[in-house]
Design a protein around this motif. Sequence first.
Motif, PDB file in Angstrom:
ATOM      1  N   HIS A 262       0.856  -1.172   0.000  1.00  0.00           N
ATOM      2  CA  HIS A 262       0.000   0.000   0.000  1.00  0.00           C
ATOM      3  C   HIS A 262       0.894   1.224   0.000  1.00  0.00           C
TER       4      HIS A 262
ATOM      5  N   PRO B 254      -3.961   1.641  -3.026  1.00  0.00           N
ATOM      6  CA  PRO B 254      -3.269   0.368  -3.232  1.00  0.00           C
ATOM      7  C   PRO B 254      -2.317   0.463  -4.415  1.00  0.00           C
TER       8      PRO B 254
ATOM      9  N   LYS C  20      -9.517  -7.189 -11.617  1.00  0.00           N
ATOM     10  CA  LYS C  20      -9.210  -6.516 -10.362  1.00  0.00           C
ATOM     11  C   LYS C  20      -7.856  -5.833 -10.372  1.00  0.00           C
TER      12      LYS C  20
ATOM     13  N   TYR D 208       0.795 -10.286  -3.141  1.00  0.00           N
ATOM     14  CA  TYR D 208      -0.160  -9.952  -2.097  1.00  0.00           C
ATOM     15  C   TYR D 208      -1.504  -9.572  -2.701  1.00  0.00           C
ATOM     16  N   HIS D 209      -1.439  -8.741  -3.708  1.00  0.00           N
ATOM     17  CA  HIS D 209      -2.692  -8.278  -4.302  1.00  0.00           C
ATOM     18  C   HIS D 209      -3.408  -9.389  -5.051  1.00  0.00           C
TER      19      HIS D 209
ATOM     20  N   GLN E   6      -3.373 -12.465  -4.178  1.00  0.00           N
ATOM     21  CA  GLN E   6      -3.979 -13.252  -3.124  1.00  0.00           C
ATOM     22  C   GLN E   6      -5.289 -12.612  -2.661  1.00  0.00           C
ATOM     23  N   ARG E   7      -5.190 -11.309  -2.417  1.00  0.00           N
ATOM     24  CA  ARG E   7      -6.371 -10.560  -1.973  1.00  0.00           C
ATOM     25  C   ARG E   7      -7.485 -10.674  -2.993  1.00  0.00           C
TER      26      ARG E   7
ATOM     27  N   GLN F   4      -9.111 -13.991  -2.957  1.00  0.00           N
ATOM     28  CA  GLN F   4      -9.893 -14.253  -1.753  1.00  0.00           C
ATOM     29  C   GLN F   4     -11.212 -13.511  -1.785  1.00  0.00           C
ATOM     30  N   GLU F   5     -11.140 -12.295  -2.237  1.00  0.00           N
ATOM     31  CA  GLU F   5     -12.343 -11.470  -2.261  1.00  0.00           C
ATOM     32  C   GLU F   5     -13.336 -11.964  -3.280  1.00  0.00           C
TER      33      GLU F   5
END
Lengths: 197, 1131
Positions: free
Chosen positions: B993, B1019, B1069, B1122-1123, B1125-1126, B1129-1130
Motif C-alpha cells: 500500500h 493500493p 481486479k 499480495y494483491h 492473493q487478496r 480471496q475477495e
Amino acid sequence: MIKAILIFNNHGKPRMIRFYQYFAEDLQQQIIRETFHLVSKRDDNVCNFLEGGRRVRLFLIGGSDYKLIYRHYATLYFVFCVDSSESELGILDLIQVFVETLDKCFENVCELDLIFHMDKVHYILQEVVMGGMVLETNMNEIVAQVEVQTRMEKSEGGLSAAPARAVSAVKNMNLPDMPRNINIGDLNIKVSSLSPF
Amino acid sequence: MSDVVEKTLTALPSLLSLDSLSGSTTLSSTSKLGNLIRGITELTSKHEEEKLIQRELTSIKEQVSSPNTSTRQMKELMVRAIYCEMLGYEASFSYIHAIKLAQQGTGLEKRVGYLAVSLFLNESHELLLLLVNTVLKDLQSTNLIEVCMALTVVSQMFPKDMIPAILPLVEEKLNHPKEIIRRKAVLALYKFYLIAPNQVQHIHNKFRKALCDKDPGVMAASLHIYFQMIQENPEGYKDLTSSFVTILKQVVGGKLPMDFNYHSVPAPWMQIQLLRILAILGRNDQSSSEIMYEVLDESLRRAEINHNITYAILYECVKCIYTIHPKSELLEKAAKCIGNFVLSLKINLKYLGLKALTYVVQQDPKLALQHQMTIIECLDHSDLLIKRETLELLFRITNAQNVSVIVEKMLEFLRVNKDDYTTIDLVGKVAELAEKYAPDNEWFIETMSTVFSVGGDKMQPDIPNSFLKLLSEGFDSVEEDRKLRLFAVDSYVSLLQGEPGKLPQRFLQVISWVLGEYSYLREELDAVLRLLANLLDMRSTSSETKSWVLMAMTKLCGGGAGVSVIREVCETYGSSLDTVLRQRAQELQHLSQDCELRARVLPRGAGLEPLEVDSSLSFLDGFVSEALAAGAAPYKPPHQRQEELAQTKALSLEPYGLSLPISMSSCSIADRQSPTLLSVSSGLSGESPDLSHKGGTTTLKLDGVKRVWGREGYLSQREPVEEPVHVEVPSPVVSPSQRGGEADRSHSQTPTPTATPQPEQEKQQLASSLFVGLASQSSVCLMGKSESTTQRFRRKARGPVSSPAASEQISNSPVSTPSTANHLLGNNFLDSNITSDLSVSSLESTSQLSRGPAAANGICEVELTESSPALPRDNAVAAAAPAPHQDPDTLKDACLRSHLPAEFSGLCPSDITPLCTNQTLDFLACHLQKEDSVSLVVFIYNSSDSDIQQILLELDSDELEVSCVCGSAVQEARSHSVAVCQYSLTVKRPSVHVEVVGMASYRCPAETPQSARFSYKLPLTSFIRPLTVSTEEYGAMWLDFSHDTKQKLTLRSDGRESLADTLDVLKKKLNLHVVEIIGTEGIVACRLLRDQPCLMHCRLHEGSLSVWLRSPVPDLPDCLMYHCQRALQEH
C-alpha cells in the motif's frame, strides 16, 4: 599467500617451478614466459617489485592485489608471485634466505646445481615454504632439516650420489673463461660458462 | 636406426662443444638426466627440443611400464619426467607411477614419489584418491621423515572429500613432541581451512593451543590461520587482541631464542604477520586500538638498524598505525617514517614509501606536500613502476587547480608506456579527471583527443560513450554548449586534415559521430564531407568505422552539400559486399535526395531528446496481417532467428547483434511518439556508461581507513597551525618553514634547496603547479566534498523518462541505423506507394536482415501522426474498474466531480474520500489512473462565508514521487466554492500500500495561521497497467528479469473454476493483460506505470494456483503477489 615460485635463467629457461595454486600445464608455461618477459626487461637499478602483465594478473590471482617480487642473481632470476597478504620486503628477504640456504647446501651454488639437482632444490624449498605459506625462515634450521634427509640419502649412496660429484667436478674445473664472481649481499654465486639455452 | 641416432646425438655435443664440457661428458655416462640436459643444451631451436623431449618421454614411458624397472631406477625416471614437465611437456603416463613410487618406495624413493605427485597432480585430479591410503599410512609411521613428507604433500594438495579420513591423524600431530611436526601439522590444517572451512570448525580451540605453543615456530605457523580467520571475521577475535599484543611485545623485546634472529632483528617475519593482524583488529575499533599503541610505538622505536628487513617491519607498522583508530603521537612518528622511505636512495624503499603515501594521502594531504620535490623526482624516474605509483598518488590529490599539470604528466607516461593493463587503467583515470576538473573547453577536448589516440582500441568503451553523452547532453548554458561542440568539430577537422591513418578506430568513430552531429555549427560542410569521404578510402579504416562515417555523412548530406562526393561514395559502397555498408550507402543515397524526409529522420541538434518507442507495436497489426495474408512468413523472435542462422551459417549479422535486444528491453513503453524519435544521437543517452563508470576502477578507493579518520582527529589539530600561512602556490623553499612545529621535525631530512640551478628551478615550478590548491583546500576537496563547485563537466541529472533508453553505442553498430532503413521501408510501403519496384526490392533485401521489432520502430515514426491508441484503451481500463457510484453523498460527489479538470473527462476517478475536515475547510481527494502516472486530485471545499487565503499544500510520500502539476497549486479558496489541486504520482519503490501524507496550512481572514494534516492511502494496484506483449516477447523478457517470487494461492472455488475464469478475475481486479492460456498454464503481464514490467506465470493444480512472478524491480513481485492473493480471496 605465495602463489608460485619460479626460477629461470637469463634466457627464460625454467630451472625450478613450483605453483601453489593449480594451473593447467599450458597456462603455467604462459605464466613463466610472461613473467620472464616482464622481469628480464628490467635493469638492475629498478625496484624488485612488479605488478605484472595482463595475463599473469588475470590468471594468477584474478585481481589487482598481487605482485611479482624477484631477485636476480648472476644467471638466475628468482621470482615469487604473491598476493596482498605478503609483505614485499619480507618476501624479498625470504628469497635471500632461500638462496643463501641453497648456497650452503650446494657449497657455492651455481646454475648447474639447480639443473642437475632440481629435486633437491624442491626439497629445500619444501622446508622454506609449505603449501604457499612461509614455514621456516631460519637458515640453520632449514639446512638441518635438509641434512637429516641427506643423511638418509648418503646411507643409500649409489646412483644419486654420483651426479653430485660430477657437478662439483665440473664446477671446479679450470674453464677457459673463468666464471664471473658476483657478489650480492652475503651470497657468492659462481656462474659457469654453460652455453646459452 | 633410432639407436644410431641416439648415439650420434650423444656424441654430437662432445664433438661440437668446447673443452669446457668434457666434464659433463663424464657426467652423461653416470646420469641419464645429465644426458638429457646436455642434449637440450646443444639444441638451437624449439623444434629440435620438442623432438628430443618427445623421444625422451617415449623412452621413459617404455621403462616405467616395464615390470623389471626397480624402484631405484623408477626414482631416476621420475626426476627426468619432472624435468620434462617443467619444460612444458606432458608426461601424464608417469602420474600413476609417481603415486606407486610414493606408495611402494622407501626413504628417498618415496620422497621423489611424493614430490612428483605434488608437482604433477592437482587437488581435483582423480588419481589423487589413490594417494589417500599412502598418506594415511605415512602419517601413522614412526619414521619422522615419512610423517613430514606426508604432511608436506597434504598441505600442497589433498582431495577435499577425503579430508575427514586423515583429519584426526593430522590433529593428533598437533601434540607431537617434535616441533617441526607440530608446525607442519598446523600448516596442513590451515590448508584444510582454506579448501574446506567447515571441516575444521570443531578444532578452533586447537588453533588457540597452537597459538600458545611453547615453540615460537609453531606459534608463527598458527598466525597464518589467524590472519586468514580474522580477515574474514574481525569481530570474532577481538578477545585475542591483547594476546597478539603480548606476543609482539615479547618478540620485539628480544625474548625469543637467538635462533629466530635474522640479521639481529628478532623474528622479523613474525613481527610483520602480527602487525598485519593487529591492523585488522584495530580498524574502526578504538578500544582495541588503544591496547596496541604502546607496542606499535615500541616497534617503531626498535626498528632502527638499517637493514632491509627492518624497513619491512616499519612499513607494516606505518600501515597499521594509519589503519587503526588514530593517535596523533603515533601518526606523527609514522609520517616521519614515511618520509624516511620516500627519501631513501634505495629504490625498493622509495616505491614502498610512495605506496604508503598513496595510502595515507586521503587523510593527510599535507604529507604529500612535504615530499613534493621527491614526488617530482619520482615522476622522472627511469623505473616505470615508480612513475606509475607516483601518478597514482597524484591522481588522488588532483583538484581543479592542478589538474592540467597532473593530466599532462599522466599523458606523458601513457605515451611511453607499453603495458596494456596500465594503459587501460590510466586512460580511465585521465578521462575521469578531465571530466571532473576540466578548466576550459579547449583543454577538455584536446585532453580527450589524446586519451582517444593513446588509449586506442584497448580502452574501456564507457570512456568514448560518456564523452559523447556529455557532448550531446550539454551543460547549463546553450552558448557554452555551442562553443564546446564547435571547438570539438574544429579540432577534429584539423585532426582529419593531418594524418587520420594513425588514429585508432575508436577515435575515428567518435570523430565521425561528432562531425555528423555538430558540423552544422560550422560553415563549410563540403570540406567536412570530403574529409569523411577520405576516411572511407583509407585502407586501415575498419568496416565498423566506415559505417559510422557513412552515418555521419548521411546526417550532413542535406542542403546540396557535397553532392559529387556523396554520389561517388554511394556508387562505391552501394555495391559493397559488406551488407552493412551497402545498407548505409543506400540510406545515404535516399536521404540525400529527399531533404524533407531527412529532416524528419535526422533532425539537427536533437541529441538531447529522449527516445520514446512504442514497443508493443500495436499500430502495426494491420500491416502485419496484410502481409501474412499475402503469404509472408510469420515473425520469428530474434533468438530463434539467430539459432537458425547459426545452424545454416548464412550471412553474418554481427553488427545487428545487440541493437535489437537493447531497443526491446530498454525503450520506454509509451504510446505517445516523439517527433525526434529517430535522432541517432539520442540513442546515446544511455544510463549504461554511467553505471559502469560508477562501478569502474577509476573511482577513488577510500578504504575503511577514512572512517576512523575523522577530521576532528589529527588533521584538525594541525590545521590551525598551517592554514593561515598557506598561500595558493606553495613553493618548496618556503613551505618547510611555513609548516608548524611538528611538521618541521618530520621534514628535517628533506633536502631544502637554497641555491636553485636551472633544472632545479623547473622542478620547483612544476612542484608549485602540481601541489597547488592542496594546502588551501586541504582535505575537504580530497574527501570529495567540494566537488560540486569544481566539477565543471559534471553530467546533468537525468530525468526518469530518458534513463531507460540505454544503449551501448560504441561497442555495437549505431543503433538507429537499422531503423532508419526500415523507416524508408515503411515510408515506401505505407506512405508514398509510388516508389519504383527496384528501390523497394533493394531496400527489402537489406531490411530483411534487420529484426522485426526494430523495423516496426522505424515505421511507427512515420505513422505517428495517426496513431494514438492510448486513450481508448485507457478508457476501457477505467470502465473495468469497480463502479464508483455508491457514495451516499452522491450529490456532493457529483458536485465535486464537476470540478475535475477537463483533461480527466475521459477517465474514471476513484471514490472521493474525505481527508480531513474542520470548521472552514473540507479536504477531499480522489485519484485517477492515467497511462503513465496516477493523478491525485485534492478538493478543498470552503464552507465558510469568507475567502481563505494563502493555502499551502505540501504532499510527501515514502514510496511515491509526488509532483505538483504546474499551475494547479491553489492559493485561495473562495467562500462556498471548491478549489482543486492536482498532483501526479509515480512509484519510487513498490510497496503493498502506498500512502501520501500531506499538510495543509492556510489562514482565515483575521485569524492565526492554521494547519491540517491528512493522509491518503491507495493500493499499489492503482499503478498497475496491462502490458501488451506477445508470447515470444514474454519469453525473452522472462529470462532477463532477476527478481522473482513463487507462491501457491488457494482458490475459494475449490478448483471448479477454469484457469481462464480465474485469470479473468485477476485481470479485472488488478488490471493485468492475459498473454496466453495453454491448458492449465497461463501467462500474464503487467507493468508498474510506464516502464517497470512484471510477468506472471500461473498454473492451476488441484484447486490451487501456483503463481510465479518475475520483474526487474525488486519488491514488485512480492507486492503483486499480495494483491493477487487478496483479489482471489475477495472473489
